[in-house]
Design a protein around this motif. Sequence first.
Motif, PDB file in Angstrom:
ATOM      1  N   LYS A 132      -8.943   3.060   2.939  1.00 21.87           N
ATOM      2  CA  LYS A 132      -9.109   4.424   2.457  1.00 21.87           C
ATOM      3  C   LYS A 132     -10.062   5.206   3.357  1.00 21.87           C
ATOM      4  O   LYS A 132     -11.063   4.663   3.833  1.00 21.87           O
ATOM      5  CB  LYS A 132      -9.650   4.375   1.028  1.00 21.87           C
ATOM      6  CG  LYS A 132      -9.780   5.713   0.337  1.00 21.87           C
ATOM      7  CD  LYS A 132     -10.254   5.522  -1.103  1.00 21.87           C
ATOM      8  CE  LYS A 132     -10.383   6.864  -1.825  1.00 21.87           C
ATOM      9  NZ  LYS A 132     -10.835   6.693  -3.245  1.00 21.87           N
ATOM     10  N   GLU A 217      -1.760   8.467   0.531  1.00 23.41           N
ATOM     11  CA  GLU A 217      -2.654   7.318   0.676  1.00 23.41           C
ATOM     12  C   GLU A 217      -2.512   6.655   2.046  1.00 23.41           C
ATOM     13  O   GLU A 217      -2.743   5.461   2.211  1.00 23.41           O
ATOM     14  CB  GLU A 217      -2.477   6.311  -0.455  1.00 23.41           C
ATOM     15  CG  GLU A 217      -2.826   6.888  -1.820  1.00 23.41           C
ATOM     16  CD  GLU A 217      -2.849   5.858  -2.933  1.00 23.41           C
ATOM     17  OE1 GLU A 217      -2.459   4.688  -2.686  1.00 23.41           O
ATOM     18  OE2 GLU A 217      -3.265   6.213  -4.053  1.00 23.41           O
ATOM     19  N   VAL A 365      -8.601  12.676  -1.047  1.00 26.95           N
ATOM     20  CA  VAL A 365      -8.519  11.310  -1.566  1.00 26.95           C
ATOM     21  C   VAL A 365      -9.532  11.051  -2.678  1.00 26.95           C
ATOM     22  O   VAL A 365      -9.388  10.089  -3.434  1.00 26.95           O
ATOM     23  CB  VAL A 365      -8.697  10.267  -0.436  1.00 26.95           C
ATOM     24  CG1 VAL A 365      -7.647  10.465   0.645  1.00 26.95           C
ATOM     25  CG2 VAL A 365     -10.095  10.309   0.170  1.00 26.95           C
TER      26      VAL A 365
END
Length: 392
Positions: A132, A217, A365
């Motif tokens: 991430k 993502e 995110v």
Amino acid sequence: MSMTIPDTGNTPQKDNATNPAAKPNKGGLEGIVAATTAISKVDGTAGRLVYRGYDIHDLARTCSFEEVAHLLWFGHLPNQKELSELHERFTAERSLPENVLQTIRELPSTTEPMDVLRTAVSTWGAVSISGKPTIEQAIAVTARFPLILAAFNRLRNGKEILESRSELGHAANYLYLLTGEVPKDEHVQGLNSYLVLLADHGMNASTFTARIVASTESDIVSSLVAALGALKGPLHGGAPSKVQDMLRTIGTVENAEPWLREAITHGGRLMGFGHRVYKTADPRAEELREMARVADPDDFKLSRHVEETALALLDELKPGRRLYTNVEYYSAALMKAVGLSGDLFTPTFAVSRCAGWTAHILEQVSNNRLIRPEAEYTGPLNETFVPLADRS
């Protein structure tokens, strides 16, 4: 240095089908709200740009690029300790692995620098980034954008790649890596102001692209490579060098009025004038005008005269169109003054905007929902299917 993603207040987007407040679609998504953001606000009517509550004029005149990057990433301007820590982190990231350098060396010297930047960033991300997106990754990639460009620029000019100097800030180190000389203070000041002014600008095409990729993502480098592809287009970031081409063609103060009148009368496009959002003076252009004046007083005379003449002619020949000088006009003059070649103008835009792109990626995110707008279908319905053997 311990770093965490700030609370941005980002909220999930609602599908138009279930959102009665959603505006009807129109070409280019103009007027459509695609996300919420606490990073920057563009007020096109008032001619105002704000980064996290701070007016761009104050930031451009007083802050370093590193201070503004900290503001965009962490949500507040740094104190001296925080700024020193960020500078140390930038310094620690000022290196390119051998596989990236080899990629740059193998590209033809005629390759466009924007393509070099896109390719080298992708190469670096393939072996350096996973998981991430984080602020640590944002700092690491932002620190390397100028290294990639400077390395390619020196190689294509038959020179050796230089090592960064830890005592230099982001703008000064970029100029040093390009030239091999410690840059003049006025050049550092001019480029630093440029980097501050271009660091973010709301939901522009490249930022929207970066957020779309982040919403799937995907990783931070994939989002940035997509943003670079969007910035390369001449309708977004690919036109600053064309301002210099126009000024070079005009050549003299005496030729400005007839050349501009001819261009406007016959539908020619004046590079550096007009903006999709601003319906008054672009605040970034106002700051860059003064930077260009200081950086190269001689060239500034022609730039300023052409600007004044063009604005008067646009008002005369295109009344009511509200066309004003945009950020590209004096960006070109300033970057030329500090010694950058024309094909480095747009990549240097990316050196600045990387801070804003990564801030938006982190914001996306932090409270993500896949960005998936609808399209209004305008094709036929209920066509009768004919088997292949029966089609004439």
